[in-house]
Design a protein around this motif. Structure first.
Motif, PDB file in Angstrom:
ATOM      1  N   MET A  45      46.324 -40.538  63.775  1.00 61.43           N
ATOM      2  CA  MET A  45      47.076 -41.529  64.025  1.00 61.43           C
ATOM      3  C   MET A  45      48.776 -40.816  63.885  1.00 61.43           C
ATOM      4  SD  MET A  45      44.302 -41.774  61.449  1.00 61.43           S
ATOM      5  CE  MET A  45      45.498 -42.582  59.301  1.00 61.43           C
ATOM      6  N   ASN A  46      49.463 -40.584  63.779  1.00 56.81           N
ATOM      7  CA  ASN A  46      51.029 -40.269  63.977  1.00 56.81           C
ATOM      8  C   ASN A  46      50.919 -40.037  65.139  1.00 56.81           C
ATOM      9  OD1 ASN A  46      53.269 -39.102  63.535  1.00 56.81           O
ATOM     10  ND2 ASN A  46      53.292 -37.332  62.426  1.00 56.81           N
TER      11      ASN A  46
ATOM     12  N   GLU B 231      45.180 -28.681  69.891  1.00 50.96           N
ATOM     13  CA  GLU B 231      45.322 -29.467  69.304  1.00 50.96           C
ATOM     14  C   GLU B 231      44.667 -31.663  70.082  1.00 50.96           C
ATOM     15  OE1 GLU B 231      49.583 -30.001  70.401  1.00 50.96           O
ATOM     16  OE2 GLU B 231      49.818 -27.631  69.667  1.00 50.96           O
ATOM     17  N   LEU B 232      45.069 -31.929  69.110  1.00 48.35           N
ATOM     18  CA  LEU B 232      44.596 -33.577  68.982  1.00 48.35           C
ATOM     19  C   LEU B 232      44.943 -34.316  69.535  1.00 48.35           C
ATOM     20  CD1 LEU B 232      42.086 -34.934  67.801  1.00 48.35           C
ATOM     21  CD2 LEU B 232      43.477 -35.985  66.020  1.00 48.35           C
TER      22      LEU B 232
ATOM     23  N   TYR C 172      42.843 -45.181  65.605  1.00 45.16           N
ATOM     24  CA  TYR C 172      42.146 -43.969  64.729  1.00 45.16           C
ATOM     25  C   TYR C 172      42.345 -44.423  63.244  1.00 45.16           C
ATOM     26  CZ  TYR C 172      40.842 -40.517  68.512  1.00 45.16           C
ATOM     27  OH  TYR C 172      40.627 -39.656  69.582  1.00 45.16           O
ATOM     28  N   GLN C 173      42.920 -45.942  62.474  1.00 47.03           N
ATOM     29  CA  GLN C 173      42.979 -46.070  61.247  1.00 47.03           C
ATOM     30  C   GLN C 173      42.263 -46.713  60.508  1.00 47.03           C
ATOM     31  OE1 GLN C 173      47.445 -47.116  60.100  1.00 47.03           O
ATOM     32  NE2 GLN C 173      45.978 -48.797  59.058  1.00 47.03           N
TER      33      GLN C 173
END
Length: 405
Positions: free
Chosen positions: A197-198, A381-382, A388-389
């Motif tokens: 989520m970042n 990398e995602l 997504y939280q």
């Protein structure tokens, strides 16, 4: 154009299922790699998890039971063929690496920079088949595309990026010949993956990673790297991409040392919980207390949860280790928390993992983009989203209350 249907019919290494209990042969997963002999010939290796009943299949039974065919396409999403053929299986091209069957075969490289090799393993007398896709850069004659890492345990090159400390190995060309290579050693602790989520942009002001030491080696001679850390190997120091080998402790991919057990807990813990364990004089006691507290003192449930969690960590290390341990990668983080995806779709520089049901959502997709990397050519990398939280936190909570087995 139709998509190459690899994701719908091929159980990947991410979708491993337990072997069947019957005596019928079964293919569980296929991984693959290639080495360039030159710009006209490519050596392909298929690493196959195949069983007969509960036991790994023998080389003889595999040869009798399966056929191998291949097609080279110009890209994903196209049916333009650049080559095709069938592989006659015999003891000269079918071997073993541990419990895995390894099929090695040569293809004639098309006069293209890039292509997608689709290998098909089919069971004789049935309609059962498994596909594997492999992107090949036919003109990219770097060390990682021309040299394989060989250990005493297998005559075939390793499919993985890591070796254990003091494990004897050699670097061998797919073609004949030997060279002197340059090695850069990094004693560096790479960071684990950040939260999915970042979405904050990454810092771009970090300085380049500096090597702790450099030395030269000769290929085709027995080597031992005793220091744990990352070794990047070049034929020419002007090259930007090397062959990265991560040297790890003798128990890896298992995680057993108390100090190392703490790292993956980052994905299911609060900062306060992590800091409390770090401050403890006895890591093992602190970790035991952590799990018992989560499980409200239920020791059997705590033991079961520990086994389940670190089994995922071990699998992530096996599947996703690149220049850093598999559990630290974006793929490893998603795999540990959510488990194997229900479907994997690939394109040239992207993978999309789909989970049919996780948390409070259905058909959840995680997209991984391939990024340039000086150590490995399969760094992904995602793509992170704040959305997504509501998917992520319920699954983390399930780990914390012992609901995941």
């Amino acid at each position: 154009m139709k998509q190459i249907p690899e994701a719908q019919v091929r159980p990947s290494a991410l979708q491993q299922a337990p072997p069947t209990i019957s005596e019928e042969p079964s293919l569980v997963a296929i991984q693959s790699k290639y080495l360039l002999k030159d710009t006209t010939q490519t050596k392909v290796y298929l690493y196959v998890d195949a069983f007969k009943g509960k036991n790994p299949i023998s080389i003889t039974d595999f040869i009798k039971t399966y056929n191998v065919n291949y097609v080279i396409y110009s890209d994903y999403g196209t049916r333009e063929r650049l080559g095709y053929g069938n592989v006659k299986l015999d003891s000269s091209n079918v071997g073993k690496a541990g419990d895995k069957i390894v099929v090695a075969y040569d293809i004639k490289s098309p006069n293209r920079d890039y292509g997608v090799l689709l290998s098909e393993i089919s069971q004789v007398g049935t309609l059962k088949k498994v596909l594997n896709d492999l992107t090949i850069h036919f003109k990219k004659m770097t060390v990682s595309q021309t040299y394989g890492v060989h250990t005493a345990a297998s005559p075939q090159p390793l499919q993985r990026h890591y070796i254990n400390a003091d494990e004897a190995f050699t670097l061998k060309k797919a073609s004949e010949g030997s060279d002197q290579l340059h090695v850069f050693y990094y004693n560096h602790e790479f960071e684990p993956a950040g939260s999915p989520m970042n979405v904050a942009p990454k810092s771009t002001g970090s300085r380049a990673l500096e090597a702790d030491s450099t030395f030269t080696i000769n290929t085709s001679e027995t080597l031992h790297f005793s220091k744990e850390g990352l070794y990047n190997i070049f034929a020419d120091t002007t090259q930007s991409e090397g062959l990265g080998i991560l040297v790890v402790n003798e128990r890896f991919p298992k995680v057993t040392r108390p100090q190392l057990l703490l790292g993956p807990l980052l994905y299911m813990s609060t900062n306060n919980e992590i800091n409390e364990i770090k401050k403890a004089e006895d890591y093992k006691k602190a970790l035991d207390k952590y799990w018992l507290t989560l499980m409200n003192g239920n020791a059997p449930l705590a033991q079961q949860s520990i086994r389940s969690f670190y089994s995922r960590v071990e699998e992530a290390n096996q599947l996703f280790t690149t220049y850093k341990e598999g559990w630290k990668t974006d793929k490893g983080m998603i795999y540990i928390v959510l488990g194997p995806p229900d479907k994997v779709q690939r394109s040239k520089d992207r993978e999309v993992w789909t989970y049919d049901q996780r948390g409070n959502a259905q058909n959840v997709n995680f997209t991984f983009n391939r990024k340039n990397n000086q150590f490995v050519d399969d760094h992904y990398e995602l793509v992170r989203y704040a959305e997504y939280q509501p998917i992520w936190y319920p699954v983390v909570e399930a780990w914390r209350n012992g609901s995941i087995r």
